[in-house]
Design a protein around this motif. Structure first.
Motif, PDB file in Angstrom:
ATOM      1  N   PRO A  18      70.769  21.998  51.092  1.00 32.43           N
ATOM      2  CA  PRO A  18      71.515  23.028  50.347  1.00 32.43           C
ATOM      3  C   PRO A  18      71.479  24.418  50.970  1.00 32.43           C
ATOM      4  N   GLN A  19      70.406  24.739  51.686  1.00 34.43           N
ATOM      5  CA  GLN A  19      70.280  26.086  52.268  1.00 34.43           C
ATOM      6  C   GLN A  19      71.354  26.378  53.308  1.00 34.43           C
ATOM      7  N   LYS A  20      71.868  25.331  53.943  1.00 37.96           N
ATOM      8  CA  LYS A  20      72.917  25.523  54.952  1.00 37.96           C
ATOM      9  C   LYS A  20      74.184  26.110  54.341  1.00 37.96           C
ATOM     10  N   LEU A  21      74.444  25.764  53.074  1.00 40.04           N
ATOM     11  CA  LEU A  21      75.661  26.257  52.412  1.00 40.04           C
ATOM     12  C   LEU A  21      75.479  27.665  51.882  1.00 40.04           C
ATOM     13  N   ASP A  22      74.262  27.980  51.439  1.00 40.44           N
ATOM     14  CA  ASP A  22      73.931  29.340  50.998  1.00 40.44           C
ATOM     15  C   ASP A  22      74.948  29.879  49.986  1.00 40.44           C
ATOM     16  N   ARG A  23      75.178  29.100  48.908  1.00 42.99           N
ATOM     17  CA  ARG A  23      76.091  29.531  47.848  1.00 42.99           C
ATOM     18  C   ARG A  23      75.347  29.592  46.521  1.00 42.99           C
ATOM     19  N   THR A  24      75.672  30.592  45.733  1.00 41.11           N
ATOM     20  CA  THR A  24      75.068  30.710  44.402  1.00 41.11           C
ATOM     21  C   THR A  24      76.130  30.617  43.303  1.00 41.11           C
ATOM     22  N   ASP A  25      77.405  30.524  43.718  1.00 47.92           N
ATOM     23  CA  ASP A  25      78.495  30.528  42.733  1.00 47.92           C
ATOM     24  C   ASP A  25      78.902  29.135  42.249  1.00 47.92           C
ATOM     25  N   VAL A  26      78.342  28.073  42.882  1.00 44.34           N
ATOM     26  CA  VAL A  26      78.602  26.701  42.420  1.00 44.34           C
ATOM     27  C   VAL A  26      77.283  25.931  42.344  1.00 44.34           C
ATOM     28  N   PRO A  27      77.182  24.974  41.428  1.00 46.59           N
ATOM     29  CA  PRO A  27      75.943  24.181  41.346  1.00 46.59           C
ATOM     30  C   PRO A  27      75.770  23.321  42.592  1.00 46.59           C
ATOM     31  N   ILE A  28      74.602  23.387  43.198  1.00 48.35           N
ATOM     32  CA  ILE A  28      74.290  22.556  44.371  1.00 48.35           C
ATOM     33  C   ILE A  28      73.045  21.734  44.062  1.00 48.35           C
ATOM     34  N   THR A  29      73.175  20.419  44.198  1.00 49.33           N
ATOM     35  CA  THR A  29      72.066  19.511  43.919  1.00 49.33           C
ATOM     36  C   THR A  29      71.551  18.920  45.225  1.00 49.33           C
ATOM     37  N   HIS A  30      70.225  18.963  45.378  1.00 53.13           N
ATOM     38  CA  HIS A  30      69.600  18.394  46.576  1.00 53.13           C
ATOM     39  C   HIS A  30      69.519  16.879  46.419  1.00 53.13           C
ATOM     40  N   ILE A  31      70.058  16.138  47.400  1.00 58.47           N
ATOM     41  CA  ILE A  31      69.984  14.672  47.359  1.00 58.47           C
ATOM     42  C   ILE A  31      69.361  14.152  48.652  1.00 58.47           C
ATOM     43  N   SER A  32      68.937  12.895  48.620  1.00 61.97           N
ATOM     44  CA  SER A  32      68.325  12.298  49.807  1.00 61.97           C
ATOM     45  C   SER A  32      69.394  11.743  50.742  1.00 61.97           C
ATOM     46  N   GLU A  33      68.985  11.459  51.982  1.00 61.55           N
ATOM     47  CA  GLU A  33      69.904  10.859  52.965  1.00 61.55           C
ATOM     48  C   GLU A  33      70.415   9.509  52.455  1.00 61.55           C
ATOM     49  N   ASN A  34      69.525   8.761  51.791  1.00 59.90           N
ATOM     50  CA  ASN A  34      69.899   7.455  51.264  1.00 59.90           C
ATOM     51  C   ASN A  34      70.961   7.568  50.167  1.00 59.90           C
ATOM     52  N   GLU A  35      70.819   8.572  49.303  1.00 59.66           N
ATOM     53  CA  GLU A  35      71.806   8.801  48.250  1.00 59.66           C
ATOM     54  C   GLU A  35      73.150   9.214  48.853  1.00 59.66           C
TER      55      GLU A  35
END
Length: 241
Positions: free
Chosen positions: A51-68
């Motif tokens: 998520p840090q690569k996108l660096d956005r606070t205006d949309v919800p960002i959920t951290h997921i695994s590579e498998n997901e």
């Protein structure tokens, strides 16, 4: 953790009926996702392995695994993030000076490339027959490389539209005027037909001008050009004048 139910819904979005049912489509890869922030597409959520690569606070960002990510991606090699977006409401159909009109284009790669060409040449609108492949198809979205965010795509009854447009309807024909000597009208619709069958007869009847791309090679083995390739050649020539 993504629930099994969420994964099932996201996996179903490769089909038009489920995109319409849930009013959602997917955009994959940070590069294309960044184009969404400059468009009128509304993002519901972004799922990302970093998520840090996108660096956005205006949309919800959920951290997921590579498998997901692998489970929900439509790509052979999944890319970092997937944006879940809402389908846009179609804008009112109004003539633009130069438009592409697609009659039964079926291949997602061709539609994606044509949308990218339109963006490159500054064409704001593409009008599609109702049986043209859905531009929210994941393969189309990927092939546009983000250009779908800048080109208005409208699906309509082509016979009705082409009968009433003020633009000059132009199509390709082996016996048409040589594209290299053709004078570009101020307002035009460039009509491109189905990959295998070309334009429908009812569409062809509404042409006001026909153009052709001359063959320079001596071999007669190549019967025709790919539709997106032909579109690129024609647009390049029309805009060179």
């Amino acid at each position: 953790m993504l629930t099994a139910h969420t994964i099932k819904i996201l996996q179903s979005l490769d089909k038009k009926k489920f995109r319409q049912k849930y009013n959602l489509f997917l955009v994959e890869g940070n590069k294309i996702i960044c184009e969404l922030f400059k468009s009128n597409f509304k993002i519901k959520e972004i799922l990302s392995t970093d998520p840090q690569k996108l660096d956005r606070t205006d949309v919800p960002i959920t951290h997921i695994s590579e498998n997901e990510l692998k489970k929900i991606s439509f790509l052979k090699t999944p890319k970092d993030s997937i944006a879940i977006c809402y389908l846009n409401e179609e804008e009112k159909l109004e003539d633009k000076k130069v438009q592409l009109v697609l009659d039964g284009i079926q291949d997602p790669g061709n539609l994606g490339t044509i949308i990218r060409l339109a963006d490159w040449f500054g064409i704001e609108q593409i009008i599609c027959s109702e049986d043209t492949v859905d531009f929210y198809n994941p393969k189309v979205i990927q092939a546009t490389m983000g250009s779908f965010a800048r080109v208005n795509i409208v699906y309509t009854d082509l016979v009705e539209y082409l009968s009433n447009t003020e633009n000059v309807n132009i199509g390709t024909d082996m016996e048409g005027e040589n594209i290299y000597s053709f004078e570009k009208p101020e307002k035009l619709n460039l009509i491109l037909g189905n990959e295998g069958n070309g334009m429908r007869p009812e569409t062809e009847k509404l042409l006001q001008k026909s153009i052709s791309i001359p063959r320079f090679g001596k071999s007669q083995s190549t019967e025709s050009l790919n539709v997106s390739m032909a579109a690129g050649i024609i647009l390049g020539q029309l805009y060179s004048k």
